[in-house]
Design a protein around this motif. Structure first.
Motif, PDB file in Angstrom:
ATOM      1  N   ALA A  78      38.428  71.603  61.877  1.00 30.59           N
ATOM      2  CA  ALA A  78      38.866  72.241  60.633  1.00 30.59           C
ATOM      3  C   ALA A  78      38.178  73.586  60.465  1.00 30.59           C
ATOM      4  N   SER A  79      38.848  74.483  59.746  1.00 30.60           N
ATOM      5  CA  SER A  79      38.230  75.762  59.405  1.00 30.60           C
ATOM      6  C   SER A  79      38.613  76.124  57.974  1.00 30.60           C
ATOM      7  N   GLY A  80      37.708  76.784  57.309  1.00 28.96           N
ATOM      8  CA  GLY A  80      37.918  77.147  55.922  1.00 28.96           C
ATOM      9  C   GLY A  80      37.127  76.222  55.009  1.00 28.96           C
ATOM     10  N   ILE A  81      37.131  76.562  53.751  1.00 32.28           N
ATOM     11  CA  ILE A  81      36.393  75.791  52.752  1.00 32.28           C
ATOM     12  C   ILE A  81      37.313  74.729  52.170  1.00 32.28           C
ATOM     13  N   SER A  82      36.763  73.521  52.012  1.00 30.33           N
ATOM     14  CA  SER A  82      37.540  72.454  51.390  1.00 30.33           C
ATOM     15  C   SER A  82      36.701  71.743  50.340  1.00 30.33           C
ATOM     16  N   ASN A  83      37.368  71.194  49.374  1.00 34.32           N
ATOM     17  CA  ASN A  83      36.770  70.255  48.434  1.00 34.32           C
ATOM     18  C   ASN A  83      37.192  68.872  48.880  1.00 34.32           C
ATOM     19  N   SER A  84      36.498  67.856  48.376  1.00 31.38           N
ATOM     20  CA  SER A  84      36.880  66.497  48.770  1.00 31.38           C
ATOM     21  C   SER A  84      37.027  65.605  47.553  1.00 31.38           C
ATOM     22  N   TYR A  85      37.856  64.605  47.730  1.00 32.81           N
ATOM     23  CA  TYR A  85      38.071  63.550  46.748  1.00 32.81           C
ATOM     24  C   TYR A  85      38.009  62.251  47.524  1.00 32.81           C
ATOM     25  N   THR A  86      37.169  61.330  47.085  1.00 28.84           N
ATOM     26  CA  THR A  86      37.030  60.050  47.767  1.00 28.84           C
ATOM     27  C   THR A  86      37.469  58.940  46.830  1.00 28.84           C
ATOM     28  N   ARG A  87      38.275  58.052  47.362  1.00 25.13           N
ATOM     29  CA  ARG A  87      38.709  56.880  46.591  1.00 25.13           C
ATOM     30  C   ARG A  87      38.599  55.649  47.475  1.00 25.13           C
ATOM     31  N   SER A  88      38.647  54.495  46.853  1.00 24.05           N
ATOM     32  CA  SER A  88      38.639  53.243  47.601  1.00 24.05           C
ATOM     33  C   SER A  88      40.063  52.869  47.961  1.00 24.05           C
ATOM     34  N   GLY A  89      40.244  52.372  49.169  1.00 27.65           N
ATOM     35  CA  GLY A  89      41.537  51.852  49.595  1.00 27.65           C
ATOM     36  C   GLY A  89      41.621  50.376  49.266  1.00 27.65           C
TER      37      GLY A  89
ATOM     38  N   GLU B  14      38.315  59.648  52.351  1.00 30.88           N
ATOM     39  CA  GLU B  14      37.906  60.968  51.883  1.00 30.88           C
ATOM     40  C   GLU B  14      39.012  61.974  52.170  1.00 30.88           C
ATOM     41  N   PHE B  15      39.564  62.548  51.122  1.00 35.16           N
ATOM     42  CA  PHE B  15      40.626  63.533  51.225  1.00 35.16           C
ATOM     43  C   PHE B  15      40.026  64.930  51.136  1.00 35.16           C
ATOM     44  N   ARG B  16      40.475  65.830  51.997  1.00 36.47           N
ATOM     45  CA  ARG B  16      40.024  67.223  51.981  1.00 36.47           C
ATOM     46  C   ARG B  16      41.186  68.092  51.527  1.00 36.47           C
ATOM     47  N   PHE B  17      40.909  68.926  50.527  1.00 35.93           N
ATOM     48  CA  PHE B  17      41.953  69.790  49.989  1.00 35.93           C
ATOM     49  C   PHE B  17      41.405  71.186  49.757  1.00 35.93           C
ATOM     50  N   CYS B  18      42.307  72.147  49.707  1.00 37.91           N
ATOM     51  CA  CYS B  18      41.943  73.547  49.514  1.00 37.91           C
ATOM     52  C   CYS B  18      41.558  73.774  48.049  1.00 37.91           C
ATOM     53  N   PRO B  19      40.384  74.378  47.798  1.00 38.93           N
ATOM     54  CA  PRO B  19      39.994  74.648  46.421  1.00 38.93           C
ATOM     55  C   PRO B  19      40.814  75.774  45.768  1.00 38.93           C
ATOM     56  N   ALA B  20      41.476  76.594  46.573  1.00 35.97           N
ATOM     57  CA  ALA B  20      42.272  77.698  46.029  1.00 35.97           C
ATOM     58  C   ALA B  20      43.667  77.242  45.599  1.00 35.97           C
ATOM     59  N   CYS B  21      44.375  76.500  46.477  1.00 39.38           N
ATOM     60  CA  CYS B  21      45.766  76.128  46.164  1.00 39.38           C
ATOM     61  C   CYS B  21      45.949  74.641  45.875  1.00 39.38           C
ATOM     62  N   GLY B  22      44.956  73.816  46.189  1.00 37.25           N
ATOM     63  CA  GLY B  22      45.019  72.394  45.873  1.00 37.25           C
ATOM     64  C   GLY B  22      45.719  71.520  46.898  1.00 37.25           C
ATOM     65  N   SER B  23      46.238  72.086  47.978  1.00 42.51           N
ATOM     66  CA  SER B  23      46.942  71.287  48.992  1.00 42.51           C
ATOM     67  C   SER B  23      45.996  70.338  49.715  1.00 42.51           C
ATOM     68  N   THR B  24      46.358  69.044  49.761  1.00 39.65           N
ATOM     69  CA  THR B  24      45.620  68.090  50.578  1.00 39.65           C
ATOM     70  C   THR B  24      46.090  68.289  52.012  1.00 39.65           C
ATOM     71  N   VAL B  25      45.161  68.637  52.902  1.00 39.57           N
ATOM     72  CA  VAL B  25      45.511  68.946  54.286  1.00 39.57           C
ATOM     73  C   VAL B  25      45.184  67.795  55.226  1.00 39.57           C
TER      74      VAL B  25
END
Length: 135
Positions: A52-63, A70-81
């Motif tokens: 991966a490259s670039g800055i990401s935020n993460s959201y973790t939930r239980s399955g 752990e989901f990684r998404f762009c802090p600028a546009c919000g897309s989960t990549v």
């Protein structure tokens, strides 16, 4: 084969090398909420075949297994990549729609069929589709 997936604004990307291990359509309510659509599509690669490259935020939930995702998404546009499921720590899932060329990536399985919306159908006659899709 090298494939690139990126967010809507292009600031977060992930590159994969080689073929995916599986491509999964998920009809669970969490994927429906995450995507804002009827299902999510995850393209799974061995962890050592992605970078991966670039800055990401993460959201973790239980399955459902009780393990985290752990989901990684762009802090600028919000897309989960991409995301990493703890129960398969050797794999990274990449959102199908984030790939530059998604049309060659055909699902191999469909999961959480019990929460599949009734109007969702797949063309099982197309080459490459699994018998599990649309059941």
């Amino acid at each position: 084969m090298t494939r690139v997936a990126s967010c809507s604004c292009g600031k977060l990307s992930i590159t994969s090398n080689g073929d995916p291990t599986k491509i999964s359509v998920c009809h669970c309510r969490e994927c429906q909420r995450r995507t804002g659509s009827a299902f999510g599509v995850a393209v799974f690669f061995d962890r050592e075949k992605v970078s991966a490259s670039g800055i990401s935020n993460s959201y973790t939930r239980s399955g459902d297994s009780g393990r985290s995702i752990e989901f990684r998404f762009c802090p600028a546009c919000g897309s989960t990549v991409f995301w990493m499921p703890e129960f398969r720590d050797d794999l990274v899932a990449i959102a199908l729609g984030c790939f530059d060329e998604p049309s060659s990536l055909v699902p191999t399985q469909s999961v959480y069929e019990a929460s599949r919306l009734d109007w969702v159908r797949f063309d099982l006659n197309k080459p490459g589709h699994s018998d599990h899709i649309g059941n």
